[in-house]
Design a protein around this motif. Sequence first.
Motif, PDB file in Angstrom:
ATOM      1  N   ARG A 243       0.830  -1.208   0.000  1.00 30.01           N
ATOM      2  CA  ARG A 243       0.000   0.000   0.000  1.00 30.01           C
ATOM      3  C   ARG A 243       0.865   1.259   0.000  1.00 30.01           C
ATOM      4  O   ARG A 243       0.617   2.205  -0.736  1.00 30.01           O
ATOM      5  N   ASP A 244       1.923   1.256   0.840  1.00 27.78           N
ATOM      6  CA  ASP A 244       2.807   2.419   0.911  1.00 27.78           C
ATOM      7  C   ASP A 244       3.556   2.640  -0.404  1.00 27.78           C
ATOM      8  O   ASP A 244       3.824   3.784  -0.791  1.00 27.78           O
ATOM      9  N   SER A 245       3.891   1.529  -1.065  1.00 24.09           N
ATOM     10  CA  SER A 245       4.594   1.669  -2.351  1.00 24.09           C
ATOM     11  C   SER A 245       3.687   2.311  -3.402  1.00 24.09           C
ATOM     12  O   SER A 245       4.131   3.104  -4.229  1.00 24.09           O
ATOM     13  N   GLN A 246       2.402   1.981  -3.340  1.00 23.66           N
ATOM     14  CA  GLN A 246       1.435   2.570  -4.270  1.00 23.66           C
ATOM     15  C   GLN A 246       1.217   4.053  -3.990  1.00 23.66           C
ATOM     16  O   GLN A 246       0.884   4.826  -4.892  1.00 23.66           O
ATOM     17  N   LEU A 247       1.431   4.435  -2.724  1.00 26.81           N
ATOM     18  CA  LEU A 247       1.253   5.835  -2.328  1.00 26.81           C
ATOM     19  C   LEU A 247       2.547   6.630  -2.427  1.00 26.81           C
ATOM     20  O   LEU A 247       2.573   7.834  -2.124  1.00 26.81           O
ATOM     21  N   GLY A 248       3.628   5.944  -2.795  1.00 24.24           N
ATOM     22  CA  GLY A 248       4.911   6.629  -2.939  1.00 24.24           C
ATOM     23  C   GLY A 248       5.574   6.974  -1.619  1.00 24.24           C
ATOM     24  O   GLY A 248       6.376   7.919  -1.546  1.00 24.24           O
ATOM     25  N   ASP A 249       5.263   6.226  -0.568  1.00 26.29           N
ATOM     26  CA  ASP A 249       5.844   6.490   0.755  1.00 26.29           C
ATOM     27  C   ASP A 249       7.321   6.102   0.763  1.00 26.29           C
ATOM     28  O   ASP A 249       7.702   4.999   0.343  1.00 26.29           O
TER      29      ASP A 249
END
Length: 281
Positions: free
Chosen positions: A80-86
Amino acid sequence: MPRFEGSASYVATDDLRLAVNAALTLQRPLLVKGEPGTGKTMLAEEVARALGMPLYAWHVKSTTKAQQGLYEYDAVSRLRDSQLGDARVADIHNYVVRGVLWQAFESEAPAVLLIDEIDKADIEFPNDLLRELDRMEFFVYETRQTIRARHRPLVVITSNNEKELPDAFLRRCFFHYIKFPDKETMHAIVDVHYPKLRKELLKNALDTFFKVRELPGLKKKPSTSELLDWIKLLVAEQIPGEALRSTDDKLFVPPLAGALVKNEQDLHLFERLVFMARHNR
């Protein structure tokens, strides 16, 4: 090496103190069995308090897996964080959640590790922990690191005997069965919790409690914790000591019996036995 001598808030019998100290000397897990409500879980808490050691508690459920005690990798959060660019995604350590064993292994001081009600889990659960409890280390595949215990914790494992534990696991433990307290020991336990209890109330409460436990055919016998709850209610409701004793010394249903008898089958049995005792005089 520290030795456990009991504590002001926990009545430990001589054989129980010997068992704790044997586990400390052997550096083996202490497997404690006994009826529910006999103070197995509290033992670990009191040992930690008495010896000034931190306590790490792992309360096992039917769905618990051994891996959860070591660590869990939260792949969903990382995706999820990778999809949000975290930016946190770059470091996988951010998604490795330390389990209770990991926390105990990294403790700055020797600790007490409680694995509570191990028999609730799947039959393979104890075997899955053999290596980690033997070697006091485990490998984290995601981060390619080995976690080793700084100090070997005192491992206290409790069981209510709901399942048989594997022989390979039992061989690695020091075993102790907490016998149900006799009347003298129970008197001491109640004194710890209610030091100012009226003597007549205490005597009659203990007499009634042990009479209930001795009822033939009882599905669930009342435990120590239920006796303490019952006494707390008797004190709160200001029940006099004489109300706990029948005039003819026959069996009778005591006030607030719902603290002692916990299912309808036992309550019906209790009432039938009282009725029969009254009509067989």
